[in-house]
Design a protein around this motif. Structure first.
Motif, short mmCIF file in Angstrom:
data_model
loop_
_atom_site.label_atom_id
_atom_site.label_comp_id
_atom_site.label_asym_id
_atom_site.label_seq_id
_atom_site.Cartn_x
_atom_site.Cartn_y
_atom_site.Cartn_z
N VAL A 1 -22.36 14.00 2.78
CA VAL A 1 -22.82 15.41 2.00
C VAL A 1 -22.47 16.74 2.90
O VAL A 1 -21.88 17.71 2.09
N GLU A 2 -22.37 16.81 3.95
CA GLU A 2 -21.96 17.89 4.70
C GLU A 2 -20.56 18.08 4.34
O GLU A 2 -19.97 19.47 4.43
N THR A 3 -19.63 17.27 4.45
CA THR A 3 -18.27 17.46 4.07
C THR A 3 -18.14 18.02 2.72
O THR A 3 -17.23 19.01 2.38
N VAL A 4 -18.87 17.44 1.68
CA VAL A 4 -18.90 18.08 0.63
C VAL A 4 -19.13 19.47 0.49
O VAL A 4 -18.73 20.29 -0.16
N ARG A 5 -20.39 19.85 1.23
CA ARG A 5 -20.81 21.18 1.47
C ARG A 5 -19.69 22.12 1.84
O ARG A 5 -19.46 23.12 1.52
N GLU A 6 -18.95 21.52 2.82
CA GLU A 6 -17.69 22.40 3.30
C GLU A 6 -16.67 22.59 2.55
O GLU A 6 -16.11 23.76 2.42
N LEU A 7 -16.28 21.74 1.56
CA LEU A 7 -15.24 21.80 0.48
C LEU A 7 -15.91 22.90 -0.35
O LEU A 7 -15.03 23.68 -0.96
#
Length: 335
Positions: A129-135
């Protein structure tokens, strides 16, 4: 000689500026003109310079699709539906199969961004989820298919997994089964299907094991191993709900290995309604996901996002449908 933008403009009877607008999705042109230019480009096999577009910050007409397992017929179906819709809209799809590996996910995300893709689609199984948030923070056009992340504002297309799990368990309960096991992988979609399964059992006053043993892989062998363990237990199930068709086929293989007959001795329900479901022996009762509609919707949402055509993110939830075949039957005796 390769056709040029000038050739396309002359053949279509429009200006070079109009062809450029179609290629780059800029400016105001009618839908009729856009379709005409795209048709001429296709007939002439004209390919805009993707490298040049990327260097100038323009559209590369490329979408990155990240799926966890291309060998799974559900995900290959999702990829095909997205690819078909993408091509219809003039986009190429780069497919990255991650094997549920966080390192591969990070590597592919970095690669897609380096290639200046216009947008990225993440499929079920992407748990970071953190990667999605960063994108999202980087304003990368993004859409998610076959899972949901309620905590984030992102375009999403999913099936109602809770309802699908409820339908599967309710079907088995209606056939008189009370010892109903579940086989699942620890993923968001499977957890939702499990919630639906438990809700149906609760409504029927049926107890179930609170501790769930998840499989490590979403394939036939994993389903076979866990199903055999369940069927060899002191109180074996009379029915199994597997959270995808591959796991369900594994359960059928396990039962046969133990000398059991499907569905006389064990009923099995899968999930996805992949092409394999209708050709298994016996044909598999399963919960169908509208795969083609899901792919079409997610591409439409992403292209709208890329083109700046909408102000708000959208969440589309499609309904699953129980498809009853020959792997389930009324419970008639103790095992």
């Amino acid at each position: 000689m390769k056709p040029t933008i000038y050739d396309v403009a002359r053949e279509a009877g429009v200006s070079i500026a109009t062809v450029s607008k179609v290629i780059n999705n800029t400016g105001r042109i009618s839908e009729k003109t856009r379709k005409l230019v795209l048709s001429v480009m296709k007939e002439m096999n004209y390919q805009p310079s993707v490298v040049a577009s990327a260097l100038t910050g323009k559209s590369t007409y490329t979408i990155g699709l990240m799926i966890p397992d291309l060998a799974n017929p559900f995900f290959s179906g999702i990829a095909r539906s997205i690819e078909d819709r993408g091509h219809a809209l003039g986009y190429n799809i780069v497919i990255c199969s991650t094997d549920y590996d966080p390192e591969k996910e990070a590597k592919y995300i970095s690669l897609l961004l380096q290639k200046s893709v216009d947008g990225i689609i993440l499929a079920s199984g992407f748990e970071n989820v953190e990667t999605v948030r960063e994108l999202i923070k980087q304003k990368v056009p993004l859409a998610i298919i076959a899972r949901e992340i309620p905590s984030l504002e992102v375009d999403t297309v999913a099936v109602d997994d809770f309802l699908g799990g409820y339908q599967a368990a309710s079907h088995l309960i209606s056939l008189g089964h009370r010892r109903i096991a579940i086989i699942a992988r620890d993923l968001w979609s499977n957890r939702e299907r499990m919630r639906g399964y438990r809700h149906a059992l609760d409504e029927a006053g049926i107890d179930y094991g609170r501790d769930v043993e998840y499989v490590m892989e979403s394939n036939v062998e994993s389903g076979k191993a866990l199903a055999e363990k369940l069927l060899r237990s002191a109180d074996p199930p009379t029915a199994i709900f597997a959270c995808n068709d591959l796991l369900a086929m594994g359960a059928i293989h396990a039962a046969r290995r133990l000398g059991m007959s499907i569905p006389r001795d064990l009923s099995v329900v899968g999930f996805d309604n992949t092409a394999w479901a209708s050709v298994t022996d016996p044909p598999l009762t399963t919960v169908a996901q509208p795969i083609r509609d899901m792919g079409t919707h997610v591409m439409n949402l992403l292209i709208q996002e890329i083109n700046g055509e909408k102000k708000h993110k959208q969440r589309i939830v499609l309904l699953p449908e129980l498809v009853v075949r020959e792997s389930t039957a009324k419970y008639v005796r103790d095992m």
